[in-house]
Write a protein that holds these residues in place. Structure first.
Motif, PDB file in Angstrom:
ATOM      1  N   THR A 445       0.836  -1.205   0.000  1.00 30.10           N
ATOM      2  CA  THR A 445       0.000   0.000   0.000  1.00 30.10           C
ATOM      3  C   THR A 445       0.869   1.253   0.000  1.00 30.10           C
ATOM      4  O   THR A 445       0.617   2.209  -0.752  1.00 30.10           O
ATOM      5  CB  THR A 445      -0.922  -0.002   1.236  1.00 30.10           C
ATOM      6  OG1 THR A 445      -1.741  -1.176   1.214  1.00 30.10           O
ATOM      7  CG2 THR A 445      -1.803   1.237   1.257  1.00 30.10           C
ATOM      8  N   ILE A 446       1.905   1.247   0.835  1.00 26.64           N
ATOM      9  CA  ILE A 446       2.791   2.418   0.918  1.00 26.64           C
ATOM     10  C   ILE A 446       3.694   2.494  -0.313  1.00 26.64           C
ATOM     11  O   ILE A 446       3.949   3.582  -0.847  1.00 26.64           O
ATOM     12  CB  ILE A 446       3.624   2.375   2.210  1.00 26.64           C
ATOM     13  CG1 ILE A 446       2.695   2.323   3.431  1.00 26.64           C
ATOM     14  CG2 ILE A 446       4.544   3.582   2.305  1.00 26.64           C
ATOM     15  CD1 ILE A 446       3.409   2.217   4.764  1.00 26.64           C
ATOM     16  N   PHE A 447       4.183   1.348  -0.779  1.00 25.57           N
ATOM     17  CA  PHE A 447       5.024   1.332  -1.982  1.00 25.57           C
ATOM     18  C   PHE A 447       4.303   1.985  -3.163  1.00 25.57           C
ATOM     19  O   PHE A 447       4.890   2.759  -3.923  1.00 25.57           O
ATOM     20  CB  PHE A 447       5.411  -0.103  -2.358  1.00 25.57           C
ATOM     21  CG  PHE A 447       6.504  -0.696  -1.500  1.00 25.57           C
ATOM     22  CD1 PHE A 447       7.566   0.081  -1.061  1.00 25.57           C
ATOM     23  CD2 PHE A 447       6.478  -2.039  -1.146  1.00 25.57           C
ATOM     24  CE1 PHE A 447       8.578  -0.467  -0.275  1.00 25.57           C
ATOM     25  CE2 PHE A 447       7.477  -2.596  -0.368  1.00 25.57           C
ATOM     26  CZ  PHE A 447       8.525  -1.807   0.081  1.00 25.57           C
ATOM     27  N   SER A 448       3.028   1.639  -3.329  1.00 29.71           N
ATOM     28  CA  SER A 448       2.254   2.189  -4.453  1.00 29.71           C
ATOM     29  C   SER A 448       2.176   3.706  -4.378  1.00 29.71           C
ATOM     30  O   SER A 448       2.325   4.405  -5.398  1.00 29.71           O
ATOM     31  CB  SER A 448       0.841   1.597  -4.457  1.00 29.71           C
ATOM     32  OG  SER A 448       0.871   0.211  -4.692  1.00 29.71           O
ATOM     33  N   THR A 449       1.941   4.231  -3.165  1.00 27.52           N
ATOM     34  CA  THR A 449       1.839   5.682  -2.999  1.00 27.52           C
ATOM     35  C   THR A 449       3.181   6.362  -3.227  1.00 27.52           C
ATOM     36  O   THR A 449       3.263   7.404  -3.887  1.00 27.52           O
ATOM     37  CB  THR A 449       1.310   6.012  -1.598  1.00 27.52           C
ATOM     38  OG1 THR A 449       0.067   5.335  -1.397  1.00 27.52           O
ATOM     39  CG2 THR A 449       1.102   7.507  -1.431  1.00 27.52           C
TER      40      THR A 449
END
Length: 649
Positions: A445-449
């Motif tokens: 989730t954080i990687f995508s952002t």
């Protein structure tokens, strides 16, 4: 002693004869006095007992015996039963047959026994009671042919001249659920010259309601009233609920008033229906009036009642009354559920009074479990209120020693959606304090952002932390990283991640190759992208429409128009059908290279394939129509590769 033996023998003979009702038995009792004189008497078995109406009283031992034969016999039960009943005198009665049917749990067995009974005697003839019994059994079964079977039995009744009674009709009404069969049931009432009773009307009203025909149900109710019959509270509630759902407002209020006049006291469900309808109509004062009337009559106030009134007040945007009612609800020990909080949360958001949420939480503090906190966090996040969700999340963090994983994931998603990557990474680092293990979904989730925002340094650091502390990256992690590094122009990093993927337990999939090919092609290394395309095919992965479209665009932007057209033809030959994006890419390529005729032919083919042109298609066509006089077009230059960007991106 001899006299006692005679008496015991007499008792055995009488008992035996009563059990089987077979041949006539006679017993002789002889008694001798001390003087030598003897006395003899003959006793005959009495006839079968009858009730006050003259009907034979059912022989319960016979019923038990027949039931036992039918359910326990290892051989053909009907052959055994036929042999047993052949010597019976008198023969099996319809009343006894009905009771035997009642004792059989298997509908198929009951149906066989029903058809077997007439073979016992030419005088045996089924009556309305045996038919009604069988109808009742079939109505409770799951036989797929049960409806056709009942219709066939009704035909048999008609041919035999047997008229059913009102109980038969009541059973049939409860059994059938569609309008056609219900009309048939009403036809039987007239045909058999029956008079409908209150229960018949109730069955008919409920049958129409089950068929979702509130109009006919109301019509039957009107006829019921005219004939002096009333529904019970359950029937009234069913009718009111159906009419309210169909928004037949006048009829609802008429039935409600009639219900009270007929001395059928409304209960909590009745008032809940009326409150719900008032809320839908925006009549909040009326909803409160029903609530007060309900309390004055001592009806129980459960969660459904409170939720219904809160919903009604929320529809009228009466925030203060909603909060007041919520406070009353909690004080009286009625535990709110997720629906309660959802309604309150929505009205607070709509009215811009989200600050009241703290008051709601404080009032219901004793009921604020982890799941409720988590639910509120998720809901606030979905409604786009990241700051309020985060504040509430912090309250939960301090209030409970152990955390709720769903809440943490929702909070991460909310922070990431708001672009608050620093807070998201900070939360991720603290999750283990609450006994929750981090997983790849949280990291992804954080990687995508981070990738979307091109925060490459944070992306790299978080990935290194993941490798050191766990969990292990999954295929989604690798794909996100390849795509993110490629989007930022970090080709070497993207290739490095792809190589790590190849060495891991995960194996590259179509998305992995698509991300790498897009990265290489968009950053100027078209030959390497084409090589990866071939490698992908050699490994047995079939390129999809995204793969082909990406590579066609790469060839087009490097003026390798022939390669782009060749790849387009190969795509179709391999059974991978181009979509509108693929056509737009190639149209743009042909138009920029001046191959107008081919572009027009391609557009014709696009239409033949049944695809719908979009705004990009029409933009390319407009350029085609402008002709060679419009030699110069302003295009935005890519800051990384220096390429001009087509209108497709």
């Amino acid at each position: 002693m001899q006299r006692h033996d005679h008496c015991r023998r007499f008792h055995q003979i009488i008992t035996s004869s009563r059990r089987h009702y077979a041949t006539k038995y006679i017993a002789k009792i002889t008694s001798t006095s001390p003087s030598g004189r003897s006395l003899s008497a003959e006793v005959s078995v009495p006839a079968v007992a009858t009730d006050s109406r003259g009907y034979p009283i059912p022989r319960h031992q016979l019923i038990c015996k027949v039931t036992h034969i039918l359910t326990k016999s290892q051989t053909d039960p009907f052959a055994v039963l036929s042999q047993y009943l052949s010597s019976l005198s008198p023969t099996l009665t319809t009343n006894e047959a009905s009771l035997i049917l009642k004792s059989l749990n298997c509908p198929s067995l009951a149906l066989r026994f029903f058809h077997f009974c007439p073979s016992l005697s030419p005088n045996f003839r089924h009556d309305p009671f045996t038919y009604s019994r069988l109808f009742l059994i079939l109505s409770k079964s799951l036989r797929p042919d049960r409806f056709d079977t009942v219709r066939s039995l009704l035909d048999d009744m008609d041919m035999s001249g047997i008229r059913g009674n009102i109980s038969t009709v009541n059973i049939l009404i409860g059994f059938f659920g569609n309008t056609e069969d219900l009309d048939m049931c009403m036809g039987l009432v007239n045909k058999w010259e029956l008079k409908m009773n209150a229960y018949t009307y109730k069955c008919l009203v409920q049958a129409y309601l089950r068929s979702h025909d509130s109009g006919k149900a109301f019509s039957v109710y009107g006829e019921m009233r005219r004939n002096g019959h009333n529904l019970d509270v359950f029937g009234y509630n069913m009718l009111l609920n159906a009419l309210a759902k169909d928004e037949k407002v006048e009829q609802v209020y008429m039935v409600f008033e009639d219900m009270k006049r007929k001395h059928c006291e409304p209960d909590e469900y009745t008032y809940t229906i009326m409150i719900r309808l008032s809320g839908k109509l925006g009549r909040c004062d009326e909803a409160l009036k029903f609530f007060d009337e309900m309390m004055s009559k001592g009806c129980s106030l459960n969660l459904i009642v409170y939720n219904t009134l809160i919903q009604a007040l929320a529809n009228g945007r009466m925030v203060d009354k909603v909060i007041s009612l919520f406070y009353e609800m909690v004080v009286k020990g009625c535990r709110p559920n997720e629906f309660t909080y959802t309604v309150i949360l929505n009205v607070l958001v709509v009215e811009g009074r989200l600050s009241k949420l703290d008051e709601v939480i404080q009032v219901s503090k004793k009921y604020m479990s982890k799941s409720i906190y988590a639910y509120l966090v998720r809901t606030l996040s979905k409604l786009g209120h990241a700051s309020e969700a985060h504040r509430l999340f912090c309250n939960m963090w301090h209030f409970h020693d152990e955390g709720d994983k769903d809440a943490y994931v929702s909070m991460l998603e909310s922070l990431c959606s708001a672009g608050k990557t620093t807070e998201a990474m900070d939360l991720l680092s603290k999750i283990k304090e609450k006994g929750i293990d981090t997983d790849s979904v949280m990291y992804n989730t954080i990687f995508s952002t981070l990738g979307r925002l091109k925060q490459i340094s944070h992306l790299h650091d978080l990935y290194e932390k993941m490798k050191q502390q766990g969990p292990s990256p999954d295929i989604f992690t690798y794909n996100i990283l390849i795509s993110s590094f490629g989007r930022a122009g970090k080709v070497d990093e993207a290739i490095k991640i792809f190589e790590e993927l190849e060495k891991s337990d995960c194996k590259p999939d179509i998305v992995s190759y698509n991300s790498l090919i897009n990265c290489l092609g968009k950053n100027g290394n078209v030959d390497e992208a084409h090589m990866r395309f071939k490698e992908m095919q050699e490994k047995g992965l079939n390129p999809d429409v995204v793969t082909y479209s990406t590579l066609i665009e790469c060839f087009g932007k490097t003026d390798k128009v022939e390669m782009a057209c060749s790849l387009f033809d190969e795509m179709s030959a391999e059974g991978c059908y181009p979509n509108i994006v693929t056509y737009n890419i190639l149209l743009d390529c042909l138009e920029r290279s001046g191959r107008t005729a081919e572009a027009v032919d391609l557009y014709t083919k696009l239409k033949q394939q049944g695809l719908t042109p979009d705004s990009i298609t029409y933009a390319v066509l407009e350029r085609l129509q402008s002709g060679p006089q419009k030699k110069f077009r302003i295009r935005r230059q890519n800051p990384i590769t220096g390429w001009v960007v087509s209108p497709l991106r």
